[in-house]
Write an enzyme that holds these catalytic residues in place. Structure first.
Site, short mmCIF file in Angstrom:
data_model
loop_
_atom_site.label_atom_id
_atom_site.label_comp_id
_atom_site.label_asym_id
_atom_site.label_seq_id
_atom_site.Cartn_x
_atom_site.Cartn_y
_atom_site.Cartn_z
CG ASP A 139 31.21 -49.74 -6.94
OD1 ASP A 139 30.42 -50.38 -7.65
OD2 ASP A 139 31.46 -50.05 -5.76
CE LYS A 140 30.82 -40.11 -10.45
NZ LYS A 140 29.79 -39.10 -10.11
#
EC number: 5.4.99.-
Length: 315
Positions: A139-140
């Site tokens: 995830d970011k």
């Protein structure tokens, strides 16, 4: 750049007769994954005795298989000269230490400045691989280790290792609440029935298994070492929230921050200012696709999480 066309030919041997065609072709052409071969069959690029088959057709002994498939054209993602923290690099793969805040794939809202853009500048040949060679993602706002294949053969091998659950991925996660012991969460994950942008534990979801053990205990919080047996979207974040021990700072699944009594003002300020999930991919183990030996890499906890843990240790 022109497309690359794959030319493959084979005859169905007796020992594979009667088995599903996609499984048989994955055996006959081991450089290509079963999912890729399924795509080729659906695209009409596979012929068996000059007939376009279906994926579920049974293989017939002696049948002639002809494959004329096109590799994906290079995408429109623009190479960008962006910094990369490369932990390891060779002819088969690249291991990246991704910082929090870096998006992996370009998408709406993030067309540039992603890990893919940086990789295409560093290794332009990745333009010919699915997803620029990235076989799993973070995830970011999750930091840590991520592996990238440099060749189609390595990509196929790593995808198969992920499917066989032989890739070891360990994370450090700071969660709310004091956990007594480790354990396993074996709960299916799918789209949230109401909020489709979120994932959730749902009855009809895909199987998801997360193992965790206590790495450290703090007043009101627990540092966990988490390992994945499967790789569902937001898996650790969803499973920890399901246990009612959400990851600190998680903006989607974290809920309201619970502050234990007695925390110092500095610790409270640090917690309230921590705006990402406290999740770090710290260890990656796999069988090297070019060498065949088991290899392992580790990445130290990033400074923002280290500062947070220091504040909590001090109260």
């Amino acid at each position: 750049m022109p497309q690359t066309t794959i030319h493959l030919d084979a005859t169905i041997p007796p020992e594979l007769a009667g088995k599903r065609l996609d499984a048989v072709l994955a055996r006959l052409f081991p450089d290509y994954s079963r999912s890729r071969i399924q795509q080729w069959i659906e695209a009409g690029w596979v012929r068996v005795d000059d007939v376009v088959p279906r994926i579920r057709d049974k293989a017939t002994e002696g049948a002639m298989v002809v494959v004329r498939a096109c590799l994906d054209e290079p995408g429109d993602d623009a190479p960008q000269d962006l910094p990369l923290d490369i932990v390891h690099e060779d002819d088969s793969l690249i291991v990246i230490h991704k910082p929090a805040g870096l998006v992996v794939h370009p998408a709406a809202g993030h067309p540039r400045g992603t890990l893919v853009n940086a990789l295409l500048h560093h290794a332009p040949e990745l333009a010919h691989l699915p997803r620029a060679g990235i076989v799993h993602r973070l995830d970011k706002e999750t930091s840590g280790l991520l592996v990238v294949a440099r060749t189609l053969e390595a990509h196929t091998d790593l995808v198969r290792q992920l499917q066989a659950r032989t890739v070891g991925r360990e994370y450090l996660a700071l969660v709310q609440g004091e956990m007594v012991a480790g354990g396993t969460v074996d709960e299916p994950i799918g789209r949230h029935p109401v909020d489709r942008k979120r994932m959730a534990v749902v009855g009809g979801g895909r199987p998801a298994i997360t193992h965790y053990r206590v790495e450290g205990r703090l007043e009101g919080f627990t540092l966990l070492r988490v390992s994945l047996e499967t790789g569902r979207t937001h898996q650790i974040r969803v499973h920890m929230a399901h246990l009612r021990h959400p990851i600190v700072g998680d903006p989607v699944y974290g809920g309201r921050l619970r502050l234990p009594a007695g925390l110092s003002d500095t610790a409270i300020d640090t917690l309230q200012g921590f705006r990402r999930q406290a999740l770090h991919a710290t260890r990656l183990t796999l069988v090297h696709p070019g060498q065949g030996d088991t290899v392992c890499w580790e990445a130290s906890i990033p400074p923002d999480m280290a500062d947070l843990l220091t504040c909590l240790h001090g109260g």
